[in-house]
Write a protein that holds these residues in place. Structure first.
Motif, PDB file in Angstrom:
ATOM      1  N   MET A  60       0.822  -1.210   0.000  1.00  0.00           N
ATOM      2  CA  MET A  60       0.000   0.000   0.000  1.00  0.00           C
ATOM      3  C   MET A  60       0.857   1.263   0.000  1.00  0.00           C
ATOM      4  N   PHE A  61       1.940   1.252   0.788  1.00  0.00           N
ATOM      5  CA  PHE A  61       2.741   2.473   0.966  1.00  0.00           C
ATOM      6  C   PHE A  61       4.048   2.462   0.175  1.00  0.00           C
ATOM      7  N   ALA A 108      -6.022  10.366   4.868  1.00  0.00           N
ATOM      8  CA  ALA A 108      -5.128  10.126   3.731  1.00  0.00           C
ATOM      9  C   ALA A 108      -3.815   9.563   4.220  1.00  0.00           C
ATOM     10  N   GLY A 109      -3.218   8.700   3.397  1.00  0.00           N
ATOM     11  CA  GLY A 109      -1.870   8.222   3.625  1.00  0.00           C
ATOM     12  C   GLY A 109      -0.958   8.790   2.555  1.00  0.00           C
ATOM     13  N   THR A 115       3.087  10.412  -3.212  1.00  0.00           N
ATOM     14  CA  THR A 115       1.680  10.540  -3.627  1.00  0.00           C
ATOM     15  C   THR A 115       0.752  10.227  -2.448  1.00  0.00           C
ATOM     16  N   GLU A 116      -0.322  10.980  -2.386  1.00  0.00           N
ATOM     17  CA  GLU A 116      -1.321  10.765  -1.339  1.00  0.00           C
ATOM     18  C   GLU A 116      -2.468   9.916  -1.879  1.00  0.00           C
ATOM     19  N   PHE A 117      -3.152   9.198  -0.978  1.00  0.00           N
ATOM     20  CA  PHE A 117      -4.302   8.399  -1.375  1.00  0.00           C
ATOM     21  C   PHE A 117      -5.257   8.298  -0.187  1.00  0.00           C
ATOM     22  N   ILE A 141      -9.033   3.188  -0.136  1.00  0.00           N
ATOM     23  CA  ILE A 141     -10.393   3.360  -0.685  1.00  0.00           C
ATOM     24  C   ILE A 141     -10.386   4.241  -1.944  1.00  0.00           C
ATOM     25  N   THR A 142      -9.264   4.224  -2.681  1.00  0.00           N
ATOM     26  CA  THR A 142      -9.168   5.018  -3.907  1.00  0.00           C
ATOM     27  C   THR A 142     -10.265   4.646  -4.888  1.00  0.00           C
ATOM     28  N   ASP A 143     -10.444   3.338  -5.137  1.00  0.00           N
ATOM     29  CA  ASP A 143     -11.459   2.892  -6.105  1.00  0.00           C
ATOM     30  C   ASP A 143     -12.856   3.255  -5.642  1.00  0.00           C
TER      31      ASP A 143
END
Length: 533
Positions: A60-61, A108-109, A115-117, A141-143
């Motif tokens: 993820m990161f 947000a991470g 880049t943030e998401f 939870i981008t999608d």
């Protein structure tokens, strides 16, 4: 050594080995659970340092496990949230319990590449006192956010479509009265009053511009198609550029690279509006003090489903400028209706462009950076139709006779239609709704050569009224009239044999032309029927 002591030691050693085995089994099971979990899981100690991560956190990161262990959690948090997160963490360790984090907030991470998401987090804990660890279960939870935005955009478009349709119906009804009466007054203007002609022509012109504004709203809603036919987009661009050259500042050069392309199924006037809006938008992005170029390019391109356009062969239209470009905040809102960065303007240009593209089953992509210009790419599916059919020529309005029934709930429309039709020799019957229209038709069915029928009315709508008329006289000639577009309106009457369509607003001359064409067809059909004998 005492045999009993030896036996006790052996038993305790065996118990300890079994306990170690069970502990290792538990650790293996826990590790397998952590590594196979669909969520990212990490543990943080009282000092805010990362004590445990699973494989999902690494993915993820973008960090390896070794890079994260014993690092402060701040490395995964956007800088603007770090201070508030530290206070939140301290509060959590004082009163630990399982709960979601930041309920109602956008969390947000930040990845290793910066880049943030968006993320969703729920918290739990293990241990006590100084050994306590906070466990964070994270989901990217981008999608989901993207889907929510798409659903929100769809809902917004639907509501604006309803609004635009309502405006088109009510506003166009008023414009029928304005345009109809003004065109009648122009037609009847005596030669000795020449100074009145420019005034009346100004009324007609203003009404037509008002109708254009309604069409732009319909275009934004994706319901602005009118007459669909095969269109040569490269040829249309050449014609359009010739029309708007005077509107492009002299410091802006238009560079055309229009290759031979396949036809697309489109409304030519809608495509012309799309091209004009994109070119003028590009020209206005170039500052007055500097020279610049707006390039327009066309080609045929094979599009795969993953490209985000209609799969198969597409005509690609690219309009790019080397102007000021757009920042992220502007890009996000550029297609919103009534949003504009200009001092003057309605903010409907790009909103209409998006609606036109969507209404023609195409897609539009935008690339832009401040100071580096903007590129719009439009993809439209290649036509599967043959060459465009030619519209029959009209001979113009001429003296006539017969009875016409006008069914419309707007009194201004009825009165305007009566004056126009009576001026050309027709007898006119008026009905304020469908129910009354059927009653009148029942009395005069043998005399009526055509019915002008509104689509949307109280008491009895257009579809039900048409059925009632057909039950009385199956061969009745019916012209549908509506402020909605032709495709949208006529689709509700599939298989019911409409004889014509009048797009509101219309001039008196246009009304008479359509009625005369319909009535002539009725007379020709009647003459072909042998009489009794």
């Amino acid at each position: 050594m005492n045999p009993e002591l030896e036996a006790l030691i052996a038993e305790r050693t065996k118990d300890l080995s079994e306990a170690n085995r069970k502990l290792k089994d538990s650790e293996a099971k826990l590790r397998a659970f952590l590594e196979s979990a669909s969520q990212g899981i990490l543990a943080v100690d009282l000092r805010g340092r990362i004590a445990l991560v699973n494989a999902q956190i690494e993915e993820m990161f973008g960090y390896s496990r070794e890079e994260l262990l014993n690092q402060r959690l701040d490395v995964l948090i956007p800088e603007r949230f770090r201070h508030s997160h530290e206070r939140y963490r301290e509060s959590y360790f004082e009163r630990p319990k399982s709960r979601p984090m930041g309920l109602g907030m956008d969390l947000a991470g930040v990845r290793k590449d910066g880049t943030e998401f968006p993320i969703e987090i729920s918290l739990s804990y293990t241990g006590e006192g100084d050994d306590m660890l906070a466990l964070a279960f994270m989901t990217d939870i981008t999608d989901r956010k993207r889907l929510e935005e798409q659903l929100l955009e769809t809902a917004k478009l639907e509501s604006l479509g309803v609004l635009a349709g309502g405006i088109a119906h009510d506003f166009n009804n008023l414009l029928v009265g304005v345009m109809g009466n003004a065109s009648l007054a122009l037609d009847a203007l005596p030669p000795e009053l020449p100074r009145l002609r420019p005034m009346l022509e100004g009324v007609v012109t203003a009404s037509e511009r008002a109708a254009d504004l309604v069409r732009q709203l319909l275009a934004y809603s994706g319901k602005g198609r009118f007459i669909i036919q095969p269109v040569d987009i490269s040829g249309l661009i050449r014609e359009t550029v010739g029309l708007i050259k005077a509107s492009v500042p002299k410091n802006v050069e238009l560079d055309l690279d229009l290759r031979e392309t396949a036809n697309i199924d489109a409304d030519p006037s809608q495509m012309q509006q799309l091209i004009m809006n994109l070119i003028i938008n590009g020209a206005e992005a170039i500052s007055e003090g500097a020279g610049g170029t707006v390039r327009v390019r066309t080609c045929v391109r094979e599009v795969a489903e993953v490209d985000g356009g209609p799969p198969g062969q597409n005509v690609e239209i690219v309009v790019e400028d080397n102007g000021s470009g757009m920042d992220e905040a502007t890009r996000v809102r550029m297609f919103d209706p009534f949003f504009t960065t200009k001092f003057t303007g309605r903010g409907l240009g790009l909103a209409a462009v998006k609606g036109i593209v969507r209404g023609h089953k195409g897609v539009i992509h935008v690339e832009s950076e401040p100071g580096k210009g903007t590129r719009f790419t439009v993809l439209l599916p290649v036509s599967q139709s043959g060459p465009a059919s030619t519209e029959p020529s009209r001979s113009g309005a001429r003296p006539a006779s017969g009875t016409v029934l006008v069914v419309d709930d707007e009194s201004l429309v009825r009165l305007s239609a009566r004056m126009a039709l009576e001026r050309y020799g027709y007898r006119v019957l008026l009905a304020e709704n469908g129910s009354r229209g059927v009653e009148i038709f029942k009395q005069f069915a043998g005399d009526i050569v055509a019915v002008v029928l509104d689509l949307t009315m109280p008491v009895m709508g257009g579809e039900e009224t048409l059925r009632g008329l057909r039950e009385i006289r199956p061969d009745v000639r019916v012209i549908l009239s509506s402020g909605y577009n032709e495709v949208q309106a006529i689709s509700r009457f599939q298989g019911q044999g409409l004889d014509g369509f009048l797009q509101k607003p219309y001039t008196a001359t246009r009304l008479v032309e359509v009625v005369q064409a319909t009535a002539s067809a009725c007379a020709a059909a009647t003459e072909g029927i042998p009489g009794p004998g």
